[in-house]
Design an enzyme around this catalytic site. Structure first.
Site, PDB file in Angstrom:
ATOM      1  N   HIS A 124       0.872  -1.179   0.000  1.00  0.00           N
ATOM      2  CA  HIS A 124       0.000   0.000   0.000  1.00  0.00           C
ATOM      3  C   HIS A 124       0.909   1.228   0.000  1.00  0.00           C
ATOM      4  O   HIS A 124       2.005   1.198   0.553  1.00  0.00           O
ATOM      5  CB  HIS A 124      -0.824  -0.056   1.298  1.00  0.00           C
ATOM      6  CG  HIS A 124      -1.911   0.956   1.404  1.00  0.00           C
ATOM      7  ND1 HIS A 124      -1.675   2.259   1.775  1.00  0.00           N
ATOM      8  CD2 HIS A 124      -3.253   0.855   1.227  1.00  0.00           C
ATOM      9  CE1 HIS A 124      -2.818   2.919   1.822  1.00  0.00           C
ATOM     10  NE2 HIS A 124      -3.802   2.083   1.493  1.00  0.00           N
ATOM     11  N   ASP A 201       2.772  -4.526   8.549  1.00  0.00           N
ATOM     12  CA  ASP A 201       1.535  -3.764   8.412  1.00  0.00           C
ATOM     13  C   ASP A 201       0.378  -4.761   8.436  1.00  0.00           C
ATOM     14  O   ASP A 201       0.118  -5.467   7.459  1.00  0.00           O
ATOM     15  CB  ASP A 201       1.581  -2.974   7.095  1.00  0.00           C
ATOM     16  CG  ASP A 201       0.280  -2.253   6.805  1.00  0.00           C
ATOM     17  OD1 ASP A 201      -0.671  -2.392   7.598  1.00  0.00           O
ATOM     18  OD2 ASP A 201       0.214  -1.552   5.774  1.00  0.00           O
ATOM     19  N   GLN A 204      -4.729  -5.476   6.932  1.00  0.00           N
ATOM     20  CA  GLN A 204      -5.699  -6.397   6.308  1.00  0.00           C
ATOM     21  C   GLN A 204      -5.735  -7.757   6.999  1.00  0.00           C
ATOM     22  O   GLN A 204      -6.372  -8.686   6.512  1.00  0.00           O
ATOM     23  CB  GLN A 204      -5.384  -6.568   4.819  1.00  0.00           C
ATOM     24  CG  GLN A 204      -5.516  -5.294   4.011  1.00  0.00           C
ATOM     25  CD  GLN A 204      -6.919  -4.708   4.050  1.00  0.00           C
ATOM     26  OE1 GLN A 204      -7.892  -5.385   4.396  1.00  0.00           O
ATOM     27  NE2 GLN A 204      -7.030  -3.444   3.700  1.00  0.00           N
ATOM     28  N   LYS A 227     -10.752  -0.831  10.465  1.00  0.00           N
ATOM     29  CA  LYS A 227     -10.861  -2.040   9.639  1.00  0.00           C
ATOM     30  C   LYS A 227     -11.205  -3.248  10.502  1.00  0.00           C
ATOM     31  O   LYS A 227     -11.147  -4.394  10.042  1.00  0.00           O
ATOM     32  CB  LYS A 227      -9.551  -2.272   8.885  1.00  0.00           C
ATOM     33  CG  LYS A 227      -9.260  -1.183   7.828  1.00  0.00           C
ATOM     34  CD  LYS A 227      -8.035  -1.540   7.035  1.00  0.00           C
ATOM     35  CE  LYS A 227      -7.415  -0.356   6.314  1.00  0.00           C
ATOM     36  NZ  LYS A 227      -8.137   0.076   5.135  1.00  0.00           N
ATOM     37  N   CYS A 365      -4.718   2.111  -3.856  1.00  0.00           N
ATOM     38  CA  CYS A 365      -3.523   2.726  -3.228  1.00  0.00           C
ATOM     39  C   CYS A 365      -2.313   1.817  -3.346  1.00  0.00           C
ATOM     40  O   CYS A 365      -1.510   1.710  -2.410  1.00  0.00           O
ATOM     41  CB  CYS A 365      -3.772   3.055  -1.752  1.00  0.00           C
ATOM     42  SG  CYS A 365      -5.020   4.272  -1.502  1.00  0.00           S
TER      43      CYS A 365
HETATM   44  C1  LIG Z   1      -2.335  -2.745   3.874  1.00  0.00           C
HETATM   45  C2  LIG Z   1      -2.760  -1.352   4.267  1.00  0.00           C
HETATM   46  N1  LIG Z   1      -1.888  -0.559   4.880  1.00  0.00           N
HETATM   47  C3  LIG Z   1      -2.213   0.680   5.272  1.00  0.00           C
HETATM   48  C4  LIG Z   1      -3.471   1.192   5.045  1.00  0.00           C
HETATM   49  C5  LIG Z   1      -3.777   2.577   5.507  1.00  0.00           C
HETATM   50  O1  LIG Z   1      -4.741   2.554   6.501  1.00  0.00           O
HETATM   51  P1  LIG Z   1      -5.311   3.919   7.106  1.00  0.00           P
HETATM   52  O2  LIG Z   1      -5.809   4.713   5.934  1.00  0.00           O
HETATM   53  O3  LIG Z   1      -6.409   3.490   8.008  1.00  0.00           O
HETATM   54  O4  LIG Z   1      -4.214   4.606   7.799  1.00  0.00           O
HETATM   55  C6  LIG Z   1      -4.415   0.405   4.392  1.00  0.00           C
HETATM   56  C7  LIG Z   1      -5.748   0.929   4.077  1.00  0.00           C
HETATM   57  O5  LIG Z   1      -6.441   0.477   3.207  1.00  0.00           O
HETATM   58  C8  LIG Z   1      -4.057  -0.916   4.004  1.00  0.00           C
HETATM   59  O6  LIG Z   1      -4.931  -1.718   3.395  1.00  0.00           O
END
Ligand SMILES: Cc1ncc(COP(=O)(O)O)c(C=O)c1O
Length: 406
Positions: A124, A201, A204, A227, A365
């Site tokens: 991402h 991270d 997901q 999430k 993204c």
């Molecule tokens: C794998 C991953 N990392 C980071 C993020 C960023 O999350 P946030 O916008 O809640 O900070 C997302 C959001 O879709 C994501 O799917």
């Protein structure tokens, strides 16, 4: 065999699922972007502003003490949920994005010219750009682990690029664009040979598979509460005590200090050192109810059910001519990304919307992986515990209908 979870009962807890769009009941398949919220979470936020509202860690009065106690209970609850060792290893942020930025800034003192940071191709943007900026600032090198056509990391290549120069590896537990489960245990095992820090991270993963931090043993693990059935604006950074203790703060201001004079300031202990300013208190308190919701069903049962849903969806979609599903089934969690030959993903998203079906279309993204696959984007459906087999069948029929239109 179908799991015994009472989905009908679970659905009743989510008021938004009663929404009608163009005479159809909302079918919400965009859970990777954010999950819907159960009544208890919504009511908890209302209850905070109706009965508890006050600032934390400041007042000597009843309300402030109550808010502070509940906030610290929320930290404790998160600690237990991911089986971290200490609650002071749990830092509240505004989301996974801020958690990654926090680490990229805070550990920057460890990065010198010609050092290396490694990330996979499939990340991402929020796990790409902070490292890009850090490497630029420090004249360090950002190295990329390539992927195969199914989105799997090329592990042998990773082993060939990690070295004593590698100061940090940052990767998603499960990729958001394709739903691929990354081999984080193997990556951490290799990293430890070189004393390399690892950030996972878990955005997901957190509401889909059990997370046992002490077993996974990363240096950092980040995720967003929105999430996992909780509110937006709250994130978590888990960090190992010994690293957080020696790392400098990332934001400065109230709450994070010990003693301040005009000459200098000393900082509070962790976690407060990293929590400058007034947090989203109502949101943090309602996180307790989001976790209780998951615990009541049990994350292991959630995984079993969501795997059944995924397999059913793949079976139906695979029977349609011209559909390309990305990623491999054996290595997938709660997300299916696909395209239909000769139809732009955005057009499919718009047409599904007419039937009340919410899906995500675009690059999610994660532009580099779309470039790698030479596609403008995908249609992404992503599940949560309240999705049903009936919804999937309805969606499948509508995909057949859309195909006929083109
Ligand atoms: C794998 C991953 N990392 C980071 C993020 C960023 O999350 P946030 O916008 O809640 O900070 C997302 C959001 O879709 C994501 O799917």
């Amino acid at each position: 065999m179908l799991s015994k979870i009472d989905i009908k009962r679970i659905r009743k807890k989510f008021p938004i699922l009663n929404t009608i769009i163009n005479n159809n009941k909302l079918i919400y398949f965009d859970n990777a972007a954010t999950t819907q919220k159960p009544n208890k979470v919504i009511n908890s936020i209302k209850n905070y502003y109706s009965n508890i509202n006050s600032n934390v860690h400041r007042g000597a009065y009843y309300l402030s003490n109550r808010a502070t106690e509940k906030m610290e209970f929320s930290r404790e609850k998160i600690k237990s949920f991911i089986n971290a060792k200490y609650s002071h290893e749990i830092i509240f942020t505004s989301g996974a994005t801020e958690s990654i930025n926090l680490i990229a800034n805070s550990i920057s003192y460890l990065i010198n010219k010609n050092d290396e940071i490694i990330i996979p191709y499939s990340e991402h943007h929020s796990n790409i750009i902070p490292w890009q900026i850090l490497c630029k600032k420090k004249k360090a090198l950002l190295k990329i682990i390539p992927i195969d056509y199914y989105g799997n990391l090329k592990f042998d290549y990773f082993k060939s690029i990690i070295s004593n120069k590698t100061k940090l590896i940052s990767l998603s537990h499960i990729t958001n664009a394709l739903g691929v489960i990354n081999p984080i245990n193997e990556i951490i095992y290799e990293a430890k040979k070189y004393n390399t820090l690892v950030l996972i991270d878990g955005s997901q993963a957190i509401s889909h598979i059990p997370i046992n931090i002490q077993k996974i043993n990363p240096d950092f693990y980040v995720f967003s509460i929105h999430k996992m059935y909780g509110p937006t604006g709250i994130g978590v950074l888990y960090g190992k005590e010994e690293i957080l203790n020696i790392s400098p703060p990332y934001k400065y201001g109230g709450e994070m200090i010990n003693k301040v004079t005009f000459k200098k300031a000393t900082y509070a202990n962790i976690p407060f050192k990293f929590e400058a300013g007034t947090p989203n208190i109502g949101g943090i308190l309602s996180t307790i109810d989001a976790i209780k919701f998951i615990e009541k069903i049990n994350i292991k049962n959630i995984k079993i059910y969501e795997d059944q849903i995924i397999n059913y969806t793949i079976k139906l979609l695979s029977s349609i001519e011209g559909i390309k599903i990305y990623g491999k089934n054996e290595n997938r969690s709660s997300i299916i990304s696909f395209n239909i030959k000769n139809i732009h993903p955005f057009d499919i998203g718009k047409l599904l919307d007419n039937f009340g079906i919410a899906v995500r279309t675009g690059n999610h993204c994660a532009q580099p992986i779309m470039d790698f696959l030479s596609i403008p984007g995908t249609i992404r459906i992503s599940f949560a515990i309240y999705n049903t087999f009936e919804e999937i069948y309805f969606f499948y029929k509508k995909i057949l209908k859309i195909k006929k239109i083109f």
